[in-house]
Design an enzyme around this catalytic site. Structure first.
Site, short mmCIF file in Angstrom:
data_model
loop_
_atom_site.label_atom_id
_atom_site.label_comp_id
_atom_site.label_asym_id
_atom_site.label_seq_id
_atom_site.Cartn_x
_atom_site.Cartn_y
_atom_site.Cartn_z
N GLN A 58 -30.26 -25.48 -19.12
CA GLN A 58 -29.75 -24.30 -18.39
C GLN A 58 -30.83 -23.78 -17.42
O GLN A 58 -31.76 -24.51 -17.13
CB GLN A 58 -29.29 -23.19 -19.36
CG GLN A 58 -28.07 -23.54 -20.19
CD GLN A 58 -28.39 -24.28 -21.47
OE1 GLN A 58 -29.32 -23.95 -22.17
NE2 GLN A 58 -27.63 -25.30 -21.78
N GLY A 64 -25.80 -30.78 -19.83
CA GLY A 64 -25.26 -32.11 -19.55
C GLY A 64 -25.99 -32.74 -18.39
O GLY A 64 -26.35 -32.05 -17.44
N HIS A 65 -26.30 -34.01 -18.52
CA HIS A 65 -26.88 -34.70 -17.37
C HIS A 65 -26.47 -36.16 -17.36
O HIS A 65 -26.16 -36.75 -18.37
CB HIS A 65 -28.40 -34.53 -17.32
CG HIS A 65 -29.09 -34.83 -18.60
ND1 HIS A 65 -29.70 -33.87 -19.37
CD2 HIS A 65 -29.22 -35.99 -19.26
CE1 HIS A 65 -30.19 -34.43 -20.46
NE2 HIS A 65 -29.92 -35.71 -20.41
N LYS A 103 -32.00 -30.82 -12.80
CA LYS A 103 -33.18 -31.09 -13.64
C LYS A 103 -33.15 -32.52 -14.17
O LYS A 103 -34.19 -33.16 -14.27
CB LYS A 103 -33.22 -30.12 -14.83
CG LYS A 103 -33.39 -28.67 -14.43
CD LYS A 103 -33.40 -27.77 -15.64
CE LYS A 103 -32.07 -27.68 -16.36
NZ LYS A 103 -30.97 -27.05 -15.62
N ASP A 122 -27.73 -26.28 -13.76
CA ASP A 122 -27.20 -27.31 -12.86
C ASP A 122 -28.04 -27.47 -11.59
O ASP A 122 -27.53 -27.80 -10.53
CB ASP A 122 -25.74 -27.01 -12.45
CG ASP A 122 -24.87 -26.75 -13.67
OD1 ASP A 122 -25.00 -27.49 -14.64
OD2 ASP A 122 -24.10 -25.78 -13.64
P1 IMP Z 1 -22.79 -21.01 -23.56
O1 IMP Z 1 -24.17 -21.53 -23.39
O2 IMP Z 1 -21.78 -22.10 -23.81
O3 IMP Z 1 -22.71 -19.91 -24.58
O4 IMP Z 1 -22.34 -20.33 -22.17
C1 IMP Z 1 -22.93 -19.13 -21.67
C2 IMP Z 1 -23.06 -19.18 -20.16
O5 IMP Z 1 -24.02 -20.18 -19.80
C3 IMP Z 1 -21.78 -19.56 -19.42
O6 IMP Z 1 -21.75 -18.89 -18.18
C4 IMP Z 1 -21.94 -21.06 -19.18
O7 IMP Z 1 -21.18 -21.49 -18.07
C5 IMP Z 1 -23.43 -21.12 -18.91
N1 IMP Z 1 -24.03 -22.42 -19.20
C6 IMP Z 1 -24.34 -22.93 -20.42
N2 IMP Z 1 -24.89 -24.14 -20.30
C7 IMP Z 1 -24.96 -24.41 -18.99
C8 IMP Z 1 -25.48 -25.51 -18.24
O8 IMP Z 1 -26.02 -26.49 -18.77
N3 IMP Z 1 -25.36 -25.40 -16.87
C9 IMP Z 1 -24.82 -24.31 -16.27
N4 IMP Z 1 -24.34 -23.27 -16.93
C10 IMP Z 1 -24.41 -23.30 -18.28
#
Ligand code: IMP
Length: 431
Positions: A224, A38-39, A14, A11
């Site tokens: 991420q 997500g963007h 990007k 977040d």
């Molecule tokens: P997962 O990717 O859904 O397995 O989540 C694992 C961790 O990564 C969690 O803490 C999510 O909140 C974090 N996370 C996954 N994708 C994002 C993103 O695009 N932005 C911020 N945090 C993310």
């Protein structure tokens, strides 16, 4: 060729930086993650929210989804239809080697989280972890190439047979006799997606080699952030892919010689969604102030993001891991109106001061950040920011420039892009 990589816990903004840079590129390529990302992009007053499609696609760039990704076809098809409904024919290249997210991955992701209680990770619940786990287990996984092949039905049946005990344990099926019907349902649903997606499927690495040879400019889009990397992040509170620069090469099947510049994106403060250590977290009213002012709520899940001061110990680690050439600093406007701004420059751990980042969660929970305090700057209206952007970097308030210089001195990396608002125009580029 450049890469845009998040330097914190995701977040970082990007999406906006990629959108801003997209005019200089022909292709945007994703290499990791799935629809946990997500963007939002605004083009001609129209808001586009994407989780899988790279944002440059609505500006006419070719979007690549690499083999390092996990793809939920139901989400991808919706995004393609949305783009088409806006009279844009998306140019997409999907790796035949990318892995599929299946309906049970989402259920297992959420089920595992609720079973884990206080040990849960705080995932996005999109099935990311279970899909990557199956990839590593090899014979329990399905790839895009299976989706579009004539033996897809056979493949699903084989995989479900391997997974039947797990499916039962999550109440997805209650007995072996339900397995066939469950497989048939997935087959029917996914065959529909295959019809829409098959024309985009290709050998992505060959496509990129050819594109490079033809002088096309490629932008690599990280999803991420570095601190969520499966290997280098704050394990186990991480995502299941390599979010760092190394993921580009394995996640697209190209060599490091493709990459000339790494743009590291960092927010002017720090945020985190989900659980895990966060040394500079502000739990009181100041944290809430930043959350509200920065609209720190997740694009994918709507969850409130945890907010805190900028952490230069973590940032230095992220810059090192990724070989960052320059920094894009985002959301600097959010810090306006604070009398003082703190920045973590070292950690105290077990009575010792350190400047190195202990990425292991157990150690990171114990650290106490050592702060330097810098002077803040006054609140500025949108119009005042606009005028500053038009005049350029030197028109920024003095203390803002001091803040940026402090970051540069500490990291020994130039801050070349400064974002002071969500719109494309609110961006200062320093020559
Ligand atoms: P997962 O990717 O859904 O397995 O989540 C694992 C961790 O990564 C969690 O803490 C999510 O909140 C974090 N996370 C996954 N994708 C994002 C993103 O695009 N932005 C911020 N945090 C993310």
């Amino acid at each position: 060729m450049s890469a845009v990589i998040g330097l914190q816990w995701g977040d970082e903004g990007k999406g906006k930086i990629i959108d801003f840079l997209s005019k200089d590129f022909d292709i945007v390529a994703r290499f990791n993650g799935g629809n946990n990302a997500g963007h939002t992009v605004v083009v001609n007053n129209k808001v586009f929210k994407f989780h899988l499609i790279p944002s440059g696609v609505v500006r006419g760039l070719t979007g690549v989804l690499g083999n390092g990704m996990v793809i939920d076809p139901s989400v991808l098809v919706k995004e393609i239809e949305f783009v088409k409904s806006n009279n844009i024919d998306p140019k997409l290249k999907i790796s035949f080697k990318a892995h599929l997210i299946l309906p049970y991955h989402r259920i297992i992701d959420r089920g595992k989280e609720s079973r884990s209680g206080t040990k849960r990770i705080g995932t996005t619940g999109r099935g990311i972890g279970p899909a990557y786990s199956d990839k590593m287990r090899r014979n329990e996984a399905l790839r895009v190439e299976n989706l579009i092949s004539s033996n897809f039905y056979e493949k699903i049946k084989n995989v479900l047979e391997m997974k039947k005990d797990e499916l039962k344990s999550y109440n997805i099926i209650s007995s072996d006799s339900e397995l066939k019907e469950y497989g048939d349902r997935i087959y029917r649903e996914y065959s529909g997606y295959a019809k829409i997606l098959s024309k985009y499927v290709c050998d992505v690495s060959s496509f990129l080699f050819e594109a490079k040879e033809n002088g096309k400019r490629i932008l690599f889009e990280g999803a991420q952030g570095t601190l969520l990397d499966i290997d280098h992040g704050t394990f186990p509170f991480v995502t299941s892919s390599n979010t760092t620069v190394g993921g580009i090469f394995t996640g697209l099947g190209i060599p490091p010689s493709f990459l000339e510049k790494v743009i590291g994106v960092a927010k002017a403060y720090t945020t985190r969604v989900g659980r895990g250590p966060f040394p500079t977290e502000l739990s009181g009213s100041l944290g809430e102030y930043i959350r509200e002012k920065g609209m720190e709520y997740g694009t994918t899940t709507g969850r409130a993001r945890r907010c805190g001061w900028l952490d230069l110990v973590a940032l230095k680690y992220s810059c090192d891991i990724n070989g960052v050439s320059e920094i894009a600093l985002t959301k600097l406007d959010v810090l306006s109106g604070l009398r003082e701004i703190k920045v973590a420059v070292a950690y105290e751990i077990d009575g010792k001061v350190t400047k190195s980042f202990p990425s292991s969660a157990d150690k990171l929970y114990k650290v106490k950040p050592a702060y330097e305090t810098l002077k803040g700057w006054n609140k500025l209206s949108k119009g005042e920011w606009k005028r500053i952007v038009e005049k350029g970097f030197d028109a920024l308030p003095y203390n803002t420039i001091e803040y940026i210089s402090f970051i540069e001195d500490h990291l020994k990396i130039p801050v070349k892009i400064i974002s002071v608002g969500p719109e494309r125009e609110y961006t200062i580029v320093r020559e």
